[in-house]
Enzyme design. Structure first.
Site, PDB file in Angstrom:
ATOM      1  CB  CYS A   2      -0.881   0.019   1.233  1.00 59.65           C
ATOM      2  SG  CYS A   2      -1.874  -1.450   1.427  1.00 59.65           S
ATOM      3  NE  ARG A  27       5.483   1.281  -1.357  1.00 65.03           N
ATOM      4  CZ  ARG A  27       6.659   1.245  -0.750  1.00 65.03           C
ATOM      5  NH1 ARG A  27       7.655   1.921  -1.255  1.00 65.03           N
ATOM      6  NH2 ARG A  27       6.830   0.543   0.344  1.00 65.03           N
ATOM      7  CD1 TRP A  73      -0.376  -5.861  -3.367  1.00 64.48           C
ATOM      8  CD2 TRP A  73      -0.557  -6.761  -1.320  1.00 64.48           C
ATOM      9  NE1 TRP A  73       0.039  -7.174  -3.438  1.00 64.48           N
ATOM     10  CE2 TRP A  73      -0.062  -7.752  -2.200  1.00 64.48           C
ATOM     11  CE3 TRP A  73      -0.755  -7.112   0.018  1.00 64.48           C
ATOM     12  CZ2 TRP A  73       0.244  -9.046  -1.793  1.00 64.48           C
ATOM     13  CZ3 TRP A  73      -0.456  -8.406   0.427  1.00 64.48           C
ATOM     14  CH2 TRP A  73       0.040  -9.352  -0.483  1.00 64.48           C
ATOM     15  CG  ASN A  97       0.352   2.185   3.699  1.00 66.62           C
ATOM     16  OD1 ASN A  97      -0.699   2.203   3.066  1.00 66.62           O
ATOM     17  ND2 ASN A  97       1.456   2.794   3.286  1.00 66.62           N
ATOM     18  N   GLY A  98      -0.584  -1.150   6.652  1.00 67.33           N
ATOM     19  CA  GLY A  98      -0.305  -1.995   7.817  1.00 67.33           C
ATOM     20  C   GLY A  98      -1.530  -2.817   8.180  1.00 67.33           C
ATOM     21  CD  GLU A 480      17.737 -13.123  -7.392  1.00 62.81           C
ATOM     22  OE1 GLU A 480      17.069 -13.533  -6.423  1.00 62.81           O
ATOM     23  OE2 GLU A 480      17.439 -12.092  -8.023  1.00 62.81           O
ATOM     24  CE  LYS A 484      14.419 -11.445  -9.570  1.00 59.60           C
ATOM     25  NZ  LYS A 484      14.848 -11.014  -8.278  1.00 59.60           N
ATOM     26  CD  GLU A 487      10.451 -11.654  -8.460  1.00 58.67           C
ATOM     27  OE1 GLU A 487       9.705 -11.287  -7.553  1.00 58.67           O
ATOM     28  OE2 GLU A 487      11.680 -11.428  -8.443  1.00 58.67           O
ATOM     29  CG  HIS A 503      19.286 -36.502  -3.286  1.00 59.00           C
ATOM     30  ND1 HIS A 503      19.623 -37.688  -2.681  1.00 59.00           N
ATOM     31  CD2 HIS A 503      20.452 -35.900  -3.609  1.00 59.00           C
ATOM     32  CE1 HIS A 503      20.947 -37.789  -2.613  1.00 59.00           C
ATOM     33  NE2 HIS A 503      21.465 -36.713  -3.174  1.00 59.00           N
ATOM     34  CE  LYS A 599      11.726  -2.939  -5.412  1.00 63.42           C
ATOM     35  NZ  LYS A 599      12.497  -4.069  -5.994  1.00 63.42           N
TER      36      LYS A 599
HETATM   37  O1  M6R Z   1      13.106  -4.955   0.311  1.00 63.87           O
HETATM   38  P1  M6R Z   1      13.685  -6.305   0.648  1.00 63.87           P
HETATM   39  O2  M6R Z   1      15.022  -6.514   0.034  1.00 63.87           O
HETATM   40  O3  M6R Z   1      13.683  -6.606   2.106  1.00 63.87           O
HETATM   41  O4  M6R Z   1      12.701  -7.327  -0.044  1.00 63.87           O
HETATM   42  C1  M6R Z   1      12.877  -8.700   0.074  1.00 63.87           C
HETATM   43  C2  M6R Z   1      11.986  -9.438  -0.886  1.00 63.87           C
HETATM   44  O5  M6R Z   1      10.652  -9.095  -0.673  1.00 63.87           O
HETATM   45  C3  M6R Z   1      12.350  -9.148  -2.347  1.00 63.87           C
HETATM   46  O6  M6R Z   1      13.676  -9.444  -2.621  1.00 63.87           O
HETATM   47  C4  M6R Z   1      11.434  -9.972  -3.273  1.00 63.87           C
HETATM   48  O7  M6R Z   1      11.708 -11.340  -3.123  1.00 63.87           O
HETATM   49  C5  M6R Z   1      11.566  -9.556  -4.736  1.00 63.87           C
HETATM   50  N1  M6R Z   1      10.293  -9.685  -5.370  1.00 63.87           N
HETATM   51  C6  M6R Z   1      12.542 -10.382  -5.493  1.00 63.87           C
HETATM   52  O8  M6R Z   1      12.674 -10.006  -6.807  1.00 63.87           O
END
Ligand code: M6R
Length: 604
Positions: A2, A27, A73, A97-98, A480, A484, A487, A503, A599
């Protein structure tokens, strides 16, 4: 997640709010709304994007100079206009927010109200309104009294037609920044929404509230005692949060990594003198020498950055044990913190709820806490005892890319500084210094081949499943890379330690899968190749990404010519970033704001 914006001043609030909401779109959100006030009041809300909200704008409220806005959100209740903020109850309009954890109990106590949404925010608005009805109570008094009854986290902005010249904001666990302009005051949950208007800001602390009028800000605590607020400079500019000719923020952020990494290293790696400098750690040599355990705590990409850095740190700090912890798990586990431990919190946004919760826990146990943070002035950056700003600049795309490269580098630098204090051979430090010196150029060379990688992505864009694998430092790169791809492209992707394949996961290998193998010439080459061969033997479609000049038996081979011996994973990782980007674009996805994602994850 949010976003909050607010405005009090001579400009047309509606325009300022909409522009601010657009700056916060990155965000991630699913509905939006604004309310503006002068002689009358106008509330507009819409499901979907800010563009849908804009379509509802009429001319009759364009002159209002006070207003608040929100991108939501969904947490409590589906994304819909009914659940969108601002929520209006009695004389109060509220954006939030929250999460208000005790909203059900509060709702029962507010039986005189009829609730029309499913949200916790509407309950808080009713609570504020119930207190605001009392004699001689100003909006800020009602807000402070209400917040004392609330359990949970909040960043809020409230206004009322009864006092149409002010916006009241407060925070606990969710960021809230007040922009101090010339004759105007702005509020936002993210500096990106302020910098078109002012670079002077007050970062509210937890438990603080601000009464904002045109050009004036009064900060107080929940006991209504005045707090002297510090006006700080916002360390970013408009250029940094614009696409600058790129189609998407994601590709812009991937491509700018040579420069963002240079910013991370600048002044910290002094090649000529064989020196490393990290002033912000706030630890002297003796304290560094004493460290025997490091907890690295993070979420998502930041946690993979921690994992990758650990492979390096445990090599040159051989008396140190490293525990990589996913914050959402650690916070609910019972765990021991051995003597001589430090905790390092890695976060791009500096606002991730789970990471923050672990920081609080470690602090309460008296552990020295360091931050590896990108967002300057963010909550984690403020709450740690010391650390390193990675200085990668604002990361707007939801998928984190440039932050990863900088986080790994900053963590390795922390490890090297510690190793130096522990008396490691300077030769080894020099080798890292040379590699860091060469790394930005190597990234540049590799990124320049983006068209080649785009063509390769074409070959794989229609698959629905993928396995990414690697060994040693290439294992976190595989994790990683898989994150990527999944997502951004929505392809079901698993990241694996290559040695783990047999395994279990190798059972999946068939024509509907492709496999990405990260193969390092200098570490476990033959072992990783044996896994590739096993996949080939089962009809797999292997894309090998490697720095090796040797023959590699795979359907497709991307070969990166790298002089590096140690930091190659960061070079191969940018190939994987580009690959994910081009696949996501080819599949027609919203690459900067993938579905269901936000975000910065400020609720758990
Ligand atoms: O702002 P942060 O680095 O703490 O965020 C951590 C994760 O939420 C962030 O890396 C998320 O996994 C991304 N979508 C990855 O691309």
């Amino acid at each position: 997640m949010c976003g909050i914006v607010g405005y009090v001043g001579p400009k047309k609030a509606q325009e300022v709010l909409l522009e601010g909401l657009k700056r916060l779109e990155y965000r991630g959100y699913d509905s939006a709304g604004i309310v503006t006030v002068s002689s009358g009041i106008t509330q507009l809300r819409a499901k979907g994007k800010v563009a849908e909200l804009e379509q509802k704008i009429t001319d009759d409220n364009t002159n209002d100079g006070v207003g608040i806005g929100h991108t939501r959100w969904a947490t409590h209740g589906e994304p819909s206009e009914r659940n969108a903020h601002p929520h209006h109850v009695g004389d109060v309009y509220l954006v939030h927010n929250g999460i208000i954890e005790n909203y059900k109990e509060l709702k029962q106590q507010l039986a005189e109200y009829e609730f029309v949404s499913d949200t916790d925010t509407e309950v808080l608005a009713a609570l504020i309104d119930s207190l605001y009805k009392r004699e001689d109570v100003k909006l800020e008094n009602a807000v402070t009294q209400a917040l004392k009854l609330v359990e949970g986290t909040y960043g809020i902005a409230a206004l009322s037609p009864k006092e149409p010249h002010k916006v009241v904001v407060a925070r606990k666990g969710s960021p809230l920044i007040v922009g101090v302009g010339d004759g105007e005051t702005l509020v936002a949950s993210d500096a990106a929404a302020l910098i078109a208007h002012t670079d002077n800001a007050i970062y509210l602390k937890d438990g603080e509230l601000a009464v904002c009028t045109a050009g004036n800000v009064e900060v107080m605590n929940l006991d209504e005692q005045p707090v002297s607020a510090i006006v700080e400079k916002i360390e970013t500019n408009l250029e940094a949060i614009e696409k600058q000719g790129y189609d998407h923020f994601l590709i812009k952020e991937i491509m700018e990594q040579p420069d963002t990494l240079r910013s991370t290293l600048s002044g910290r790696v002094v090649k000529e003198q064989g020196l490393l400098r990290l002033g912000g750690l706030n630890m002297n040599e003796e304290e560094l020498r004493a460290v025997k355990n490091i907890f690295i705590v993070a979420c998502g990409t930041a946690s993979y950055a921690g994992q990758l850095a650990s492979y390096y740190i445990e090599q040159f700090c051989d008396d140190v044990t490293i525990r990589n912890e996913v914050a959402s798990e650690l916070r609910y586990r019972s765990f021991n913190v051995p003597e001589n431990s430090i905790a390092i919190f890695v976060s791009q946004s500096g606002e991730t709820a789970d990471t923050r919760a672990c920081l609080q826990e470690m602090k309460s146990r008296g552990v020295r806490c360091l931050g590896i943070v990108n967002a300057v002035g963010s909550t984690i950056a403020r709450e740690v005892d010391g650390g390193v700003y990675v200085h990668a600049g604002p990361e707007i795309s939801v998928a984190s890319t440039k932050a990863f490269t900088s986080q790994v580098s900053a963590l390795v630098l922390v490890g090297l500084v510690m190793a130096q204090a522990k008396g490691v051979d300077q030769e080894l430090v020099n080798q890292y210094i040379d590699e860091f010196d060469a790394l930005p150029d190597e990234l540049e060379k590799t990124l320049a081949r983006h068209e080649e990688f785009q063509a390769i992505a074409k070959k794989y864009e229609r698959y629905d499943n993928a396995i990414y694998m690697g060994r040693d430092t290439m294992f976190p790169v595989a994790l990683e890379g898989a994150l990527k791809l999944k997502e951004t492209s929505y392809i079901h992707t698993e990241g694996q330690a290559a040695g783990e394949l047999k395994h279990g996961s190798i059972a999946l290998v068939d024509d509907r899968f492709f496999e990405v193998a990260f193969i390092d010439e200098h570490r476990l080459f033959e072992k990783t190749m044996s896994n590739v061969i096993e996949v080939n033997a089962r009809g797999g479609h292997v894309l090998a990404i490697t720095n090796s000049p040797r023959d590699i038996d795979a359907e497709t081979v991307v070969r990166v010519e790298s002089q590096l011996q140690l930091l190659t994973p960061l070079v191969l990782n940018v190939v994987s970033q580009l690959f994910a980007y081009y696949i996501a674009v080819a599949r027609g996805n919203d690459v900067d704001q993938p579905r269901n994602l936000a975000k910065s994850v400020t609720v758990e």
